[in-house]
Design a protein around this motif. Structure first.
Motif, short mmCIF file in Angstrom:
data_model
loop_
_atom_site.label_atom_id
_atom_site.label_comp_id
_atom_site.label_asym_id
_atom_site.label_seq_id
_atom_site.Cartn_x
_atom_site.Cartn_y
_atom_site.Cartn_z
N ASP A 119 1.01 -1.22 0.05
CA ASP A 119 0.19 0.04 0.06
C ASP A 119 0.86 1.22 -0.09
O ASP A 119 0.62 2.34 -0.69
CB ASP A 119 -0.83 -0.02 1.24
CG ASP A 119 -1.97 -1.07 1.21
OD1 ASP A 119 -2.19 -1.60 0.01
OD2 ASP A 119 -2.70 -1.34 2.17
N ASN A 120 1.88 1.32 0.97
CA ASN A 120 2.72 2.49 0.96
C ASN A 120 3.59 2.66 -0.41
O ASN A 120 3.45 3.68 -0.93
CB ASN A 120 3.79 2.27 2.09
CG ASN A 120 3.29 2.53 3.29
OD1 ASN A 120 2.13 3.01 3.56
ND2 ASN A 120 3.92 1.98 4.42
N GLN A 121 4.03 1.56 -0.99
CA GLN A 121 4.68 1.64 -2.29
C GLN A 121 3.66 2.25 -3.13
O GLN A 121 4.17 3.08 -4.28
CB GLN A 121 5.19 0.42 -2.49
CG GLN A 121 6.54 0.03 -1.88
CD GLN A 121 6.99 -1.45 -2.18
OE1 GLN A 121 6.14 -2.48 -2.69
NE2 GLN A 121 8.15 -1.54 -1.66
N ARG A 122 2.58 1.80 -3.61
CA ARG A 122 1.46 2.15 -4.46
C ARG A 122 1.22 3.64 -4.11
O ARG A 122 1.11 4.51 -4.92
CB ARG A 122 0.07 1.42 -4.16
CG ARG A 122 0.24 0.19 -5.12
CD ARG A 122 -1.00 -0.33 -5.18
NE ARG A 122 -1.64 -0.95 -3.79
CZ ARG A 122 -1.19 -2.18 -3.13
NH1 ARG A 122 -0.28 -2.70 -3.77
NH2 ARG A 122 -1.77 -2.39 -2.13
N SER A 123 1.16 4.02 -2.76
CA SER A 123 0.98 5.34 -2.30
C SER A 123 2.05 6.50 -2.85
O SER A 123 2.10 7.25 -3.49
CB SER A 123 0.56 5.48 -0.72
OG SER A 123 -0.27 4.87 -0.43
N ILE A 124 3.15 5.95 -2.66
CA ILE A 124 4.38 6.55 -2.89
C ILE A 124 4.53 6.74 -4.57
O ILE A 124 4.76 7.92 -5.08
CB ILE A 124 5.75 6.04 -2.75
CG1 ILE A 124 5.95 5.94 -1.28
CG2 ILE A 124 6.93 6.44 -3.34
CD1 ILE A 124 6.89 5.05 -0.47
N GLY A 125 3.99 5.80 -5.47
CA GLY A 125 3.78 5.91 -6.84
C GLY A 125 2.89 7.04 -7.20
O GLY A 125 3.32 7.70 -8.06
N LEU A 126 1.76 6.95 -6.53
CA LEU A 126 0.60 7.95 -6.74
C LEU A 126 1.37 9.41 -6.45
O LEU A 126 1.10 10.15 -7.39
CB LEU A 126 -0.55 7.67 -6.08
CG LEU A 126 -1.17 6.47 -6.18
CD1 LEU A 126 -2.58 6.05 -5.27
CD2 LEU A 126 -1.85 6.54 -7.91
N LEU A 127 2.06 9.35 -5.17
CA LEU A 127 2.35 10.71 -4.97
C LEU A 127 3.60 11.12 -5.91
O LEU A 127 3.51 12.51 -6.12
CB LEU A 127 3.02 10.54 -3.56
CG LEU A 127 1.96 10.45 -2.29
CD1 LEU A 127 2.64 10.06 -1.07
CD2 LEU A 127 1.12 11.98 -2.37
N ASP A 128 4.57 10.31 -6.36
CA ASP A 128 5.42 10.85 -7.34
C ASP A 128 4.71 11.28 -8.50
O ASP A 128 5.17 12.28 -9.12
CB ASP A 128 6.02 9.58 -7.73
CG ASP A 128 7.23 8.94 -6.48
OD1 ASP A 128 7.63 10.08 -5.63
OD2 ASP A 128 7.63 8.11 -6.56
N ARG A 129 3.51 10.39 -9.35
CA ARG A 129 2.90 10.94 -10.30
C ARG A 129 2.43 12.33 -9.87
O ARG A 129 2.47 13.17 -10.77
CB ARG A 129 1.87 9.91 -10.52
CG ARG A 129 2.43 8.95 -11.68
CD ARG A 129 1.42 8.03 -12.16
NE ARG A 129 1.56 6.97 -11.04
CZ ARG A 129 0.79 6.07 -10.92
NH1 ARG A 129 -0.53 6.09 -11.12
NH2 ARG A 129 1.07 5.07 -10.04
N GLU A 130 1.75 12.55 -8.64
CA GLU A 130 0.90 13.69 -8.57
C GLU A 130 2.16 14.85 -8.37
O GLU A 130 1.86 16.06 -8.98
CB GLU A 130 0.43 13.78 -7.12
CG GLU A 130 -1.04 13.21 -7.00
CD GLU A 130 -1.83 13.32 -5.67
OE1 GLU A 130 -1.97 14.49 -5.30
OE2 GLU A 130 -2.23 12.36 -5.07
N ILE A 131 3.31 14.55 -7.81
CA ILE A 131 4.36 15.34 -7.84
C ILE A 131 4.94 15.85 -9.16
O ILE A 131 5.06 17.07 -9.57
CB ILE A 131 5.67 15.11 -6.86
CG1 ILE A 131 5.15 15.13 -5.34
CG2 ILE A 131 6.83 15.86 -7.38
CD1 ILE A 131 6.26 14.47 -4.46
#
Length: 154
Positions: free
Chosen positions: A99-111
């Motif tokens: 879940d954290n890795q997916r969230s990090i991926g989503l945050l990276d895309r948002e950034i």
């Protein structure tokens, strides 16, 4: 006669000695019988006490073996429970990590999207500033031209 009397006395003494010896023998037999009965009684009590001690030890051994089996069973159950808990915790950890890795991926895309939007906004502001600057220059030129024209009319 004297000899006969001596023999009778001797025989009486011998008879008396024999009676005394028989009494002593009877007393000794009675004592031996009592001692033998005491020894046999002691032996029986000792045998009984030994049997009771063996029975007590057997019961204690049985109890100890039951307790050992119960402790082994409990230890196995505890070990299995600990393994299950560990597996569950590992699964939760793995899920949280995913879940954290997916969230990090989503945050990276948002950034990345925000950086891209910021860059576009910066370019748009720059273009707007240039347009306004160009418009201001034209307006200035137009104003000067108006001034010149108005001075000519005056």
């Amino acid at each position: 006669e004297e000899r006969e009397r001596n023999l009778i006395e001797e025989r009486d003494r011998e008879k008396q000695n024999l009676e005394l010896l028989q009494e002593e023998l009877a007393r000794m037999e009675k004592d031996m019988k009592l001692k033998l009965e005491g020894v046999l009684k002691d032996q029986e009590e000792s045998k009984k006490a030994h049997h009771q001690a063996e029975e007590r030890l057997r019961q204690e051994l049985d109890t100890a073996e039951r307790e050992k089996r119960a402790l082994e069973k409990k230890a196995n159950e505890d070990a299995m429970s600990a393994q299950k808990t560990h597996r569950e915790a590992q699964a939760k950890f793995d899920k949280a990590l995913g879940d954290n890795q997916r969230s990090i991926g989503l945050l990276d895309r948002e950034i990345a999207e925000l950086k891209d939007a910021k860059e576009r906004l910066t370019k748009a502001k720059l273009a707007e500033t240039e347009a306004l600057s160009s418009k201001a220059s034209r307006l200035e030129s137009s104003l000067e031209s108006e001034k010149l024209t108005s001075e000519k009319f005056r």
